[in-house]
Design a protein around this motif. Structure first.
Motif, PDB file in Angstrom:
ATOM      1  N   GLY A 194      -2.031  12.036  -7.514  1.00 20.71           N
ATOM      2  CA  GLY A 194      -0.990  12.885  -7.293  1.00 20.71           C
ATOM      3  C   GLY A 194      -0.824  13.885  -7.917  1.00 20.71           C
ATOM      4  O   GLY A 194      -1.151  14.334  -9.107  1.00 20.71           O
ATOM      5  N   LEU A 195       0.511  14.547  -7.352  1.00 25.45           N
ATOM      6  CA  LEU A 195       0.969  15.777  -7.772  1.00 25.45           C
ATOM      7  C   LEU A 195       1.245  15.408  -9.109  1.00 25.45           C
ATOM      8  O   LEU A 195       2.243  16.500  -9.679  1.00 25.45           O
ATOM      9  CB  LEU A 195       2.079  16.518  -6.276  1.00 25.45           C
ATOM     10  N   ASP A 196       2.003  14.180  -8.702  1.00 22.68           N
ATOM     11  CA  ASP A 196       3.244  13.931  -9.837  1.00 22.68           C
ATOM     12  C   ASP A 196       3.277  12.419 -10.388  1.00 22.68           C
ATOM     13  O   ASP A 196       4.883  12.240  -9.775  1.00 22.68           O
ATOM     14  CB  ASP A 196       4.897  14.867  -9.892  1.00 22.68           C
ATOM     15  N   PRO A 197       2.483  11.798 -10.887  1.00 29.10           N
ATOM     16  CA  PRO A 197       2.828  11.176 -10.756  1.00 29.10           C
ATOM     17  C   PRO A 197       3.655   9.919 -11.753  1.00 29.10           C
ATOM     18  O   PRO A 197       4.430   8.769 -11.304  1.00 29.10           O
ATOM     19  CB  PRO A 197       1.084   9.921 -11.219  1.00 29.10           C
ATOM     20  N   SER A 239       1.127  -1.044   0.102  1.00 26.03           N
ATOM     21  CA  SER A 239      -0.044   0.392  -0.395  1.00 26.03           C
ATOM     22  C   SER A 239       0.932   1.532  -0.598  1.00 26.03           C
ATOM     23  O   SER A 239       1.707   1.169   0.220  1.00 26.03           O
ATOM     24  CB  SER A 239      -0.790   0.115   0.981  1.00 26.03           C
ATOM     25  N   LEU A 240       0.316   2.537  -0.192  1.00 21.55           N
ATOM     26  CA  LEU A 240       1.474   4.091  -0.745  1.00 21.55           C
ATOM     27  C   LEU A 240       0.941   4.254   0.806  1.00 21.55           C
ATOM     28  O   LEU A 240       0.475   3.808   1.118  1.00 21.55           O
ATOM     29  CB  LEU A 240       0.551   4.276  -1.811  1.00 21.55           C
ATOM     30  N   LEU A 241       2.122   4.952   1.013  1.00 23.60           N
ATOM     31  CA  LEU A 241       2.464   5.340   1.883  1.00 23.60           C
ATOM     32  C   LEU A 241       1.886   7.117   1.941  1.00 23.60           C
ATOM     33  O   LEU A 241       1.909   7.161   0.518  1.00 23.60           O
ATOM     34  CB  LEU A 241       4.064   5.718   3.220  1.00 23.60           C
ATOM     35  N   PRO A 242       1.820   8.379   3.101  1.00 22.47           N
ATOM     36  CA  PRO A 242       1.516   9.059   2.647  1.00 22.47           C
ATOM     37  C   PRO A 242       1.825  10.019   1.742  1.00 22.47           C
ATOM     38  O   PRO A 242       1.488  10.538   0.635  1.00 22.47           O
ATOM     39  CB  PRO A 242       1.065   9.816   4.072  1.00 22.47           C
ATOM     40  N   PHE A 243       3.679   9.826   2.371  1.00 23.80           N
ATOM     41  CA  PHE A 243       4.358  10.618   0.822  1.00 23.80           C
ATOM     42  C   PHE A 243       3.809  10.110  -0.544  1.00 23.80           C
ATOM     43  O   PHE A 243       3.792  10.579  -1.677  1.00 23.80           O
ATOM     44  CB  PHE A 243       5.768  10.458   1.180  1.00 23.80           C
ATOM     45  N   GLY A 244       4.440   8.850  -0.154  1.00 24.32           N
ATOM     46  CA  GLY A 244       3.541   8.134  -2.064  1.00 24.32           C
ATOM     47  C   GLY A 244       2.668   8.754  -2.543  1.00 24.32           C
ATOM     48  O   GLY A 244       2.794   8.254  -3.585  1.00 24.32           O
ATOM     49  N   GLN A 245       1.885   8.026  -1.848  1.00 22.35           N
ATOM     50  CA  GLN A 245      -0.047   8.710  -2.051  1.00 22.35           C
ATOM     51  C   GLN A 245      -0.461   9.886  -2.399  1.00 22.35           C
ATOM     52  O   GLN A 245      -0.426  10.460  -3.906  1.00 22.35           O
ATOM     53  CB  GLN A 245      -1.264   8.640  -1.070  1.00 22.35           C
ATOM     54  N   SER A 246       0.624  11.219  -2.088  1.00 20.25           N
ATOM     55  CA  SER A 246       0.345  12.174  -2.419  1.00 20.25           C
ATOM     56  C   SER A 246       1.109  12.825  -3.995  1.00 20.25           C
ATOM     57  O   SER A 246       0.810  13.469  -4.445  1.00 20.25           O
ATOM     58  CB  SER A 246       1.134  13.398  -1.866  1.00 20.25           C
ATOM     59  N   LEU A 247       2.199  12.262  -4.466  1.00 18.07           N
ATOM     60  CA  LEU A 247       2.673  11.876  -5.321  1.00 18.07           C
ATOM     61  C   LEU A 247       2.543  11.488  -6.027  1.00 18.07           C
ATOM     62  O   LEU A 247       2.155  11.290  -7.231  1.00 18.07           O
ATOM     63  CB  LEU A 247       4.094  11.761  -5.446  1.00 18.07           C
TER      64      LEU A 247
END
Length: 300
Positions: free
Chosen positions: A88-91, A75-83
């Motif tokens: 995401g901000l910059d997938p 599962s994605l962690l908060p930082f990974g989820q955000s990006l």
């Protein structure tokens, strides 16, 4: 704040530096099938990578703080989820700010730091080194911490650090020719050759000092909040010296000139209150330390 005991990592990357496409590929696979990445055969088929590269990719997902695994489910962690998540901000890692943020997360793990990263960025006094010099230093530092790794393990780990920032100079496969997400940052450079510990001339590598404009003010602000929350969470004030030179600090991790960092703090009165005092000074957070909000500002 009392930090947990440091247990550095020396291996797990299977001698492969992270490639540019690995993180986006893995995130898409996790979204489709959270257990697939834990199955070697399925991951090899889905990602088009060899077994050792799949293992390396798993390592880098966790090292970059992008994703983690629990009982075989990723599962994605908060930082990974955000990006890299659905919104995401910059997938696809299209912006240099994302590369700086990946370098930041990789280099500043508190409890389980990558040994070579910690040593080169925070423990050495000189910015330049040869491969044999770094091996000698890492052997001494590892033994001081109670580890007895072979020279082969230490050299492989050191080489992964170098290749993460300079890429593969003599690729043996098409995959090796693909640079990773940290190469464009220019943090590590070649400075000719000099006689090393083997009495042979070796390439000299050196960490660069970079203008703050190449990193971006919002990345600096995020790094300050991240450092504060991770290492000074119970402190309302931090010293400028800590921000500029401390282990895992914005200044040391992002290779910022001291005067540039001081100027940035003085130009950001809505976020930071900098009170100079001789060569030190103190910094107070004016509007809190909300990493999620500061992360979004990087891409505003």
């Amino acid at each position: 704040m009392k930090l947990a005991a440091v247990r550095p990592r020396f291996s797990g990357h299977e001698t492969f530096a992270c490639r540019f496409a690995w993180l986006p590929k893995a995130v898409r696979l996790i979204a489709r099938e959270p257990k697939a990445l834990s199955d070697d055969e399925r991951a090899i088929l889905e990602l088009g990578l060899g077994k050792n590269m799949v293992r390396a990719l798993r390592f880098w997902l966790e090292a970059f703080d992008v994703a983690s695994v629990d009982a075989g489910t990723w599962s994605l962690l908060p930082f990974g989820q955000s990006l890299f998540g659905p919104d995401g901000l910059d997938p696809f890692i299209e912006r240099v700010e994302t590369q700086w943020l990946l370098h930041w997360r990789l280099s500043t793990e508190v409890e389980n730091p990558l040994f070579a990263w910690r040593h080169v960025l925070f423990r050495r006094m000189r910015p330049d080194f040869t491969r044999s010099e770094l091996l000698t230093e890492m052997r001494i530092e590892g033994e001081r911490l109670g580890y007895e790794h072979s020279d082969v393990t230490l050299l492989q780990h050191a080489d992964v650090f170098v290749h993460s920032y300079l890429g593969s100079q003599n690729p043996t496969s098409p995959e090796d020719a693909l640079d990773g997400p940290l190469v464009d940052l220019g943090l590590l450079r070649r400075l000719g050759r000099r006689r090393g510990g083997t009495d042979r001339f070796e390439p000299v590598f050196a960490l660069a000092r970079l203008p703050i404009e190449e990193i971006g003010g919002p990345v600096i602000d995020y790094a300050i909040a991240s450092y504060w929350n991770a290492r000074r969470a119970r402190e309302s004030v931090v010293t400028f010296r800590d921000l500029a030179h401390g282990e895992g600090s914005p200044g040391a991790t992002l290779r910022i000139e001291t005067d540039d960092l001081r100027d940035h703090l003085e130009r950001s009165p809505d976020l930071w209150s900098y009170r100079p005092s001789g060569d030190a000074g103190t910094v107070t957070a004016v509007s809190g330390l909300d990493e999620a909000s500061l992360l979004k500002k990087v891409y505003a």
